[in-house]
Scaffold this active site. Structure first.
Site, short mmCIF file in Angstrom:
data_model
loop_
_atom_site.label_atom_id
_atom_site.label_comp_id
_atom_site.label_asym_id
_atom_site.label_seq_id
_atom_site.Cartn_x
_atom_site.Cartn_y
_atom_site.Cartn_z
N ASP A 149 13.26 68.11 25.01
CA ASP A 149 12.75 69.13 25.92
C ASP A 149 11.24 69.11 25.84
OD1 ASP A 149 15.25 70.04 26.75
OD2 ASP A 149 15.38 71.54 25.17
N ASP A 163 17.71 69.72 32.78
CA ASP A 163 18.02 71.15 32.85
C ASP A 163 17.65 71.72 34.21
OD1 ASP A 163 18.78 70.98 30.15
OD2 ASP A 163 16.80 71.61 29.45
#
Length: 190
Positions: A149, A163
């Site tokens: 991330d 995401d």
């Protein structure tokens, strides 16, 4: 069919012919919708994979890069869990869920006649594949890998492009459902 109908052609509207009114309407374009689904999925997956490769090579183990003051920065982290780091002990469950989502989308594609649904499912598929790739191939091991991330808005969870694709696809599915549009192209008003 009479000789005149054969030469001139058949009636153009169902009201003109009792036979045509009862005949099922042929569905066309399913192949194009499936192509759109897989093209969107491939695009979302490629963007996610490319961005993660770049982040791991250039940003991991370095100071965050501020994009918009302290409102948005690029900050590489490894996430074993779900959003906000929840469920770090359940990495294998998130892997199974991603595989299930992929299987459902591929099975649903056989009944797909809606362009907006093709885009939505393509986004979900690309995002699920992106995070599943991390779960399979990244440390600490197969089916337990941590997701990369790197998009870090202030006061919010750090996330990635996979995401984002999943969230956008989910929002589109909710909107399509509220409008009454089904993946098979039918519209219902409940």
């Amino acid at each position: 069919m009479t000789e005149a109908e054969r030469i001139i052609g058949t009636p153009d509207t169902p009201e003109d012919s009792g036979e045509r009114a009862s005949a099922p309407v042929p569905r066309t374009g399913r192949g194009r919708r499936i192509a759109v689904l897989f093209a969107v999925a491939a695009f979302a997956y490629a963007l996610d994979l490319g961005s993660k490769l770049l982040v791991v090579a250039k940003l991991e183990h370095h100071a965050p890069i501020q994009l918009v003051g302290d409102l948005l920065e690029l900050h590489a982290i490894r996430n074993p869990g779900a959003a906000f780091g929840f469920g770090a002990a359940f990495t294998i469950i998130f892997t199974v869920i991603a595989v299930a989502v992929i299987v459902v989308i591929v099975r649903l594609s056989r009944k797909l006649y809606s362009f907006p649904w093709a885009v939505a499912l393509g986004l979900l598929l690309g995002g699920a594949l992106g995070n599943l790739t991390d779960r399979i191939f990244r440390a600490p091991g197969v089916f337990q890998g941590e997701v990369v991330d790197f998009i870090a808005p202030r006061g919010f969870a750090v996330f990635n492009l996979a995401d984002s694709a999943i969230v956008c696809g989910g929002i589109l599915i909710v909107l399509l459902s509220f409008r009454g549009l089904d993946p098979d192209g039918t519209v219902h008003k409940d």
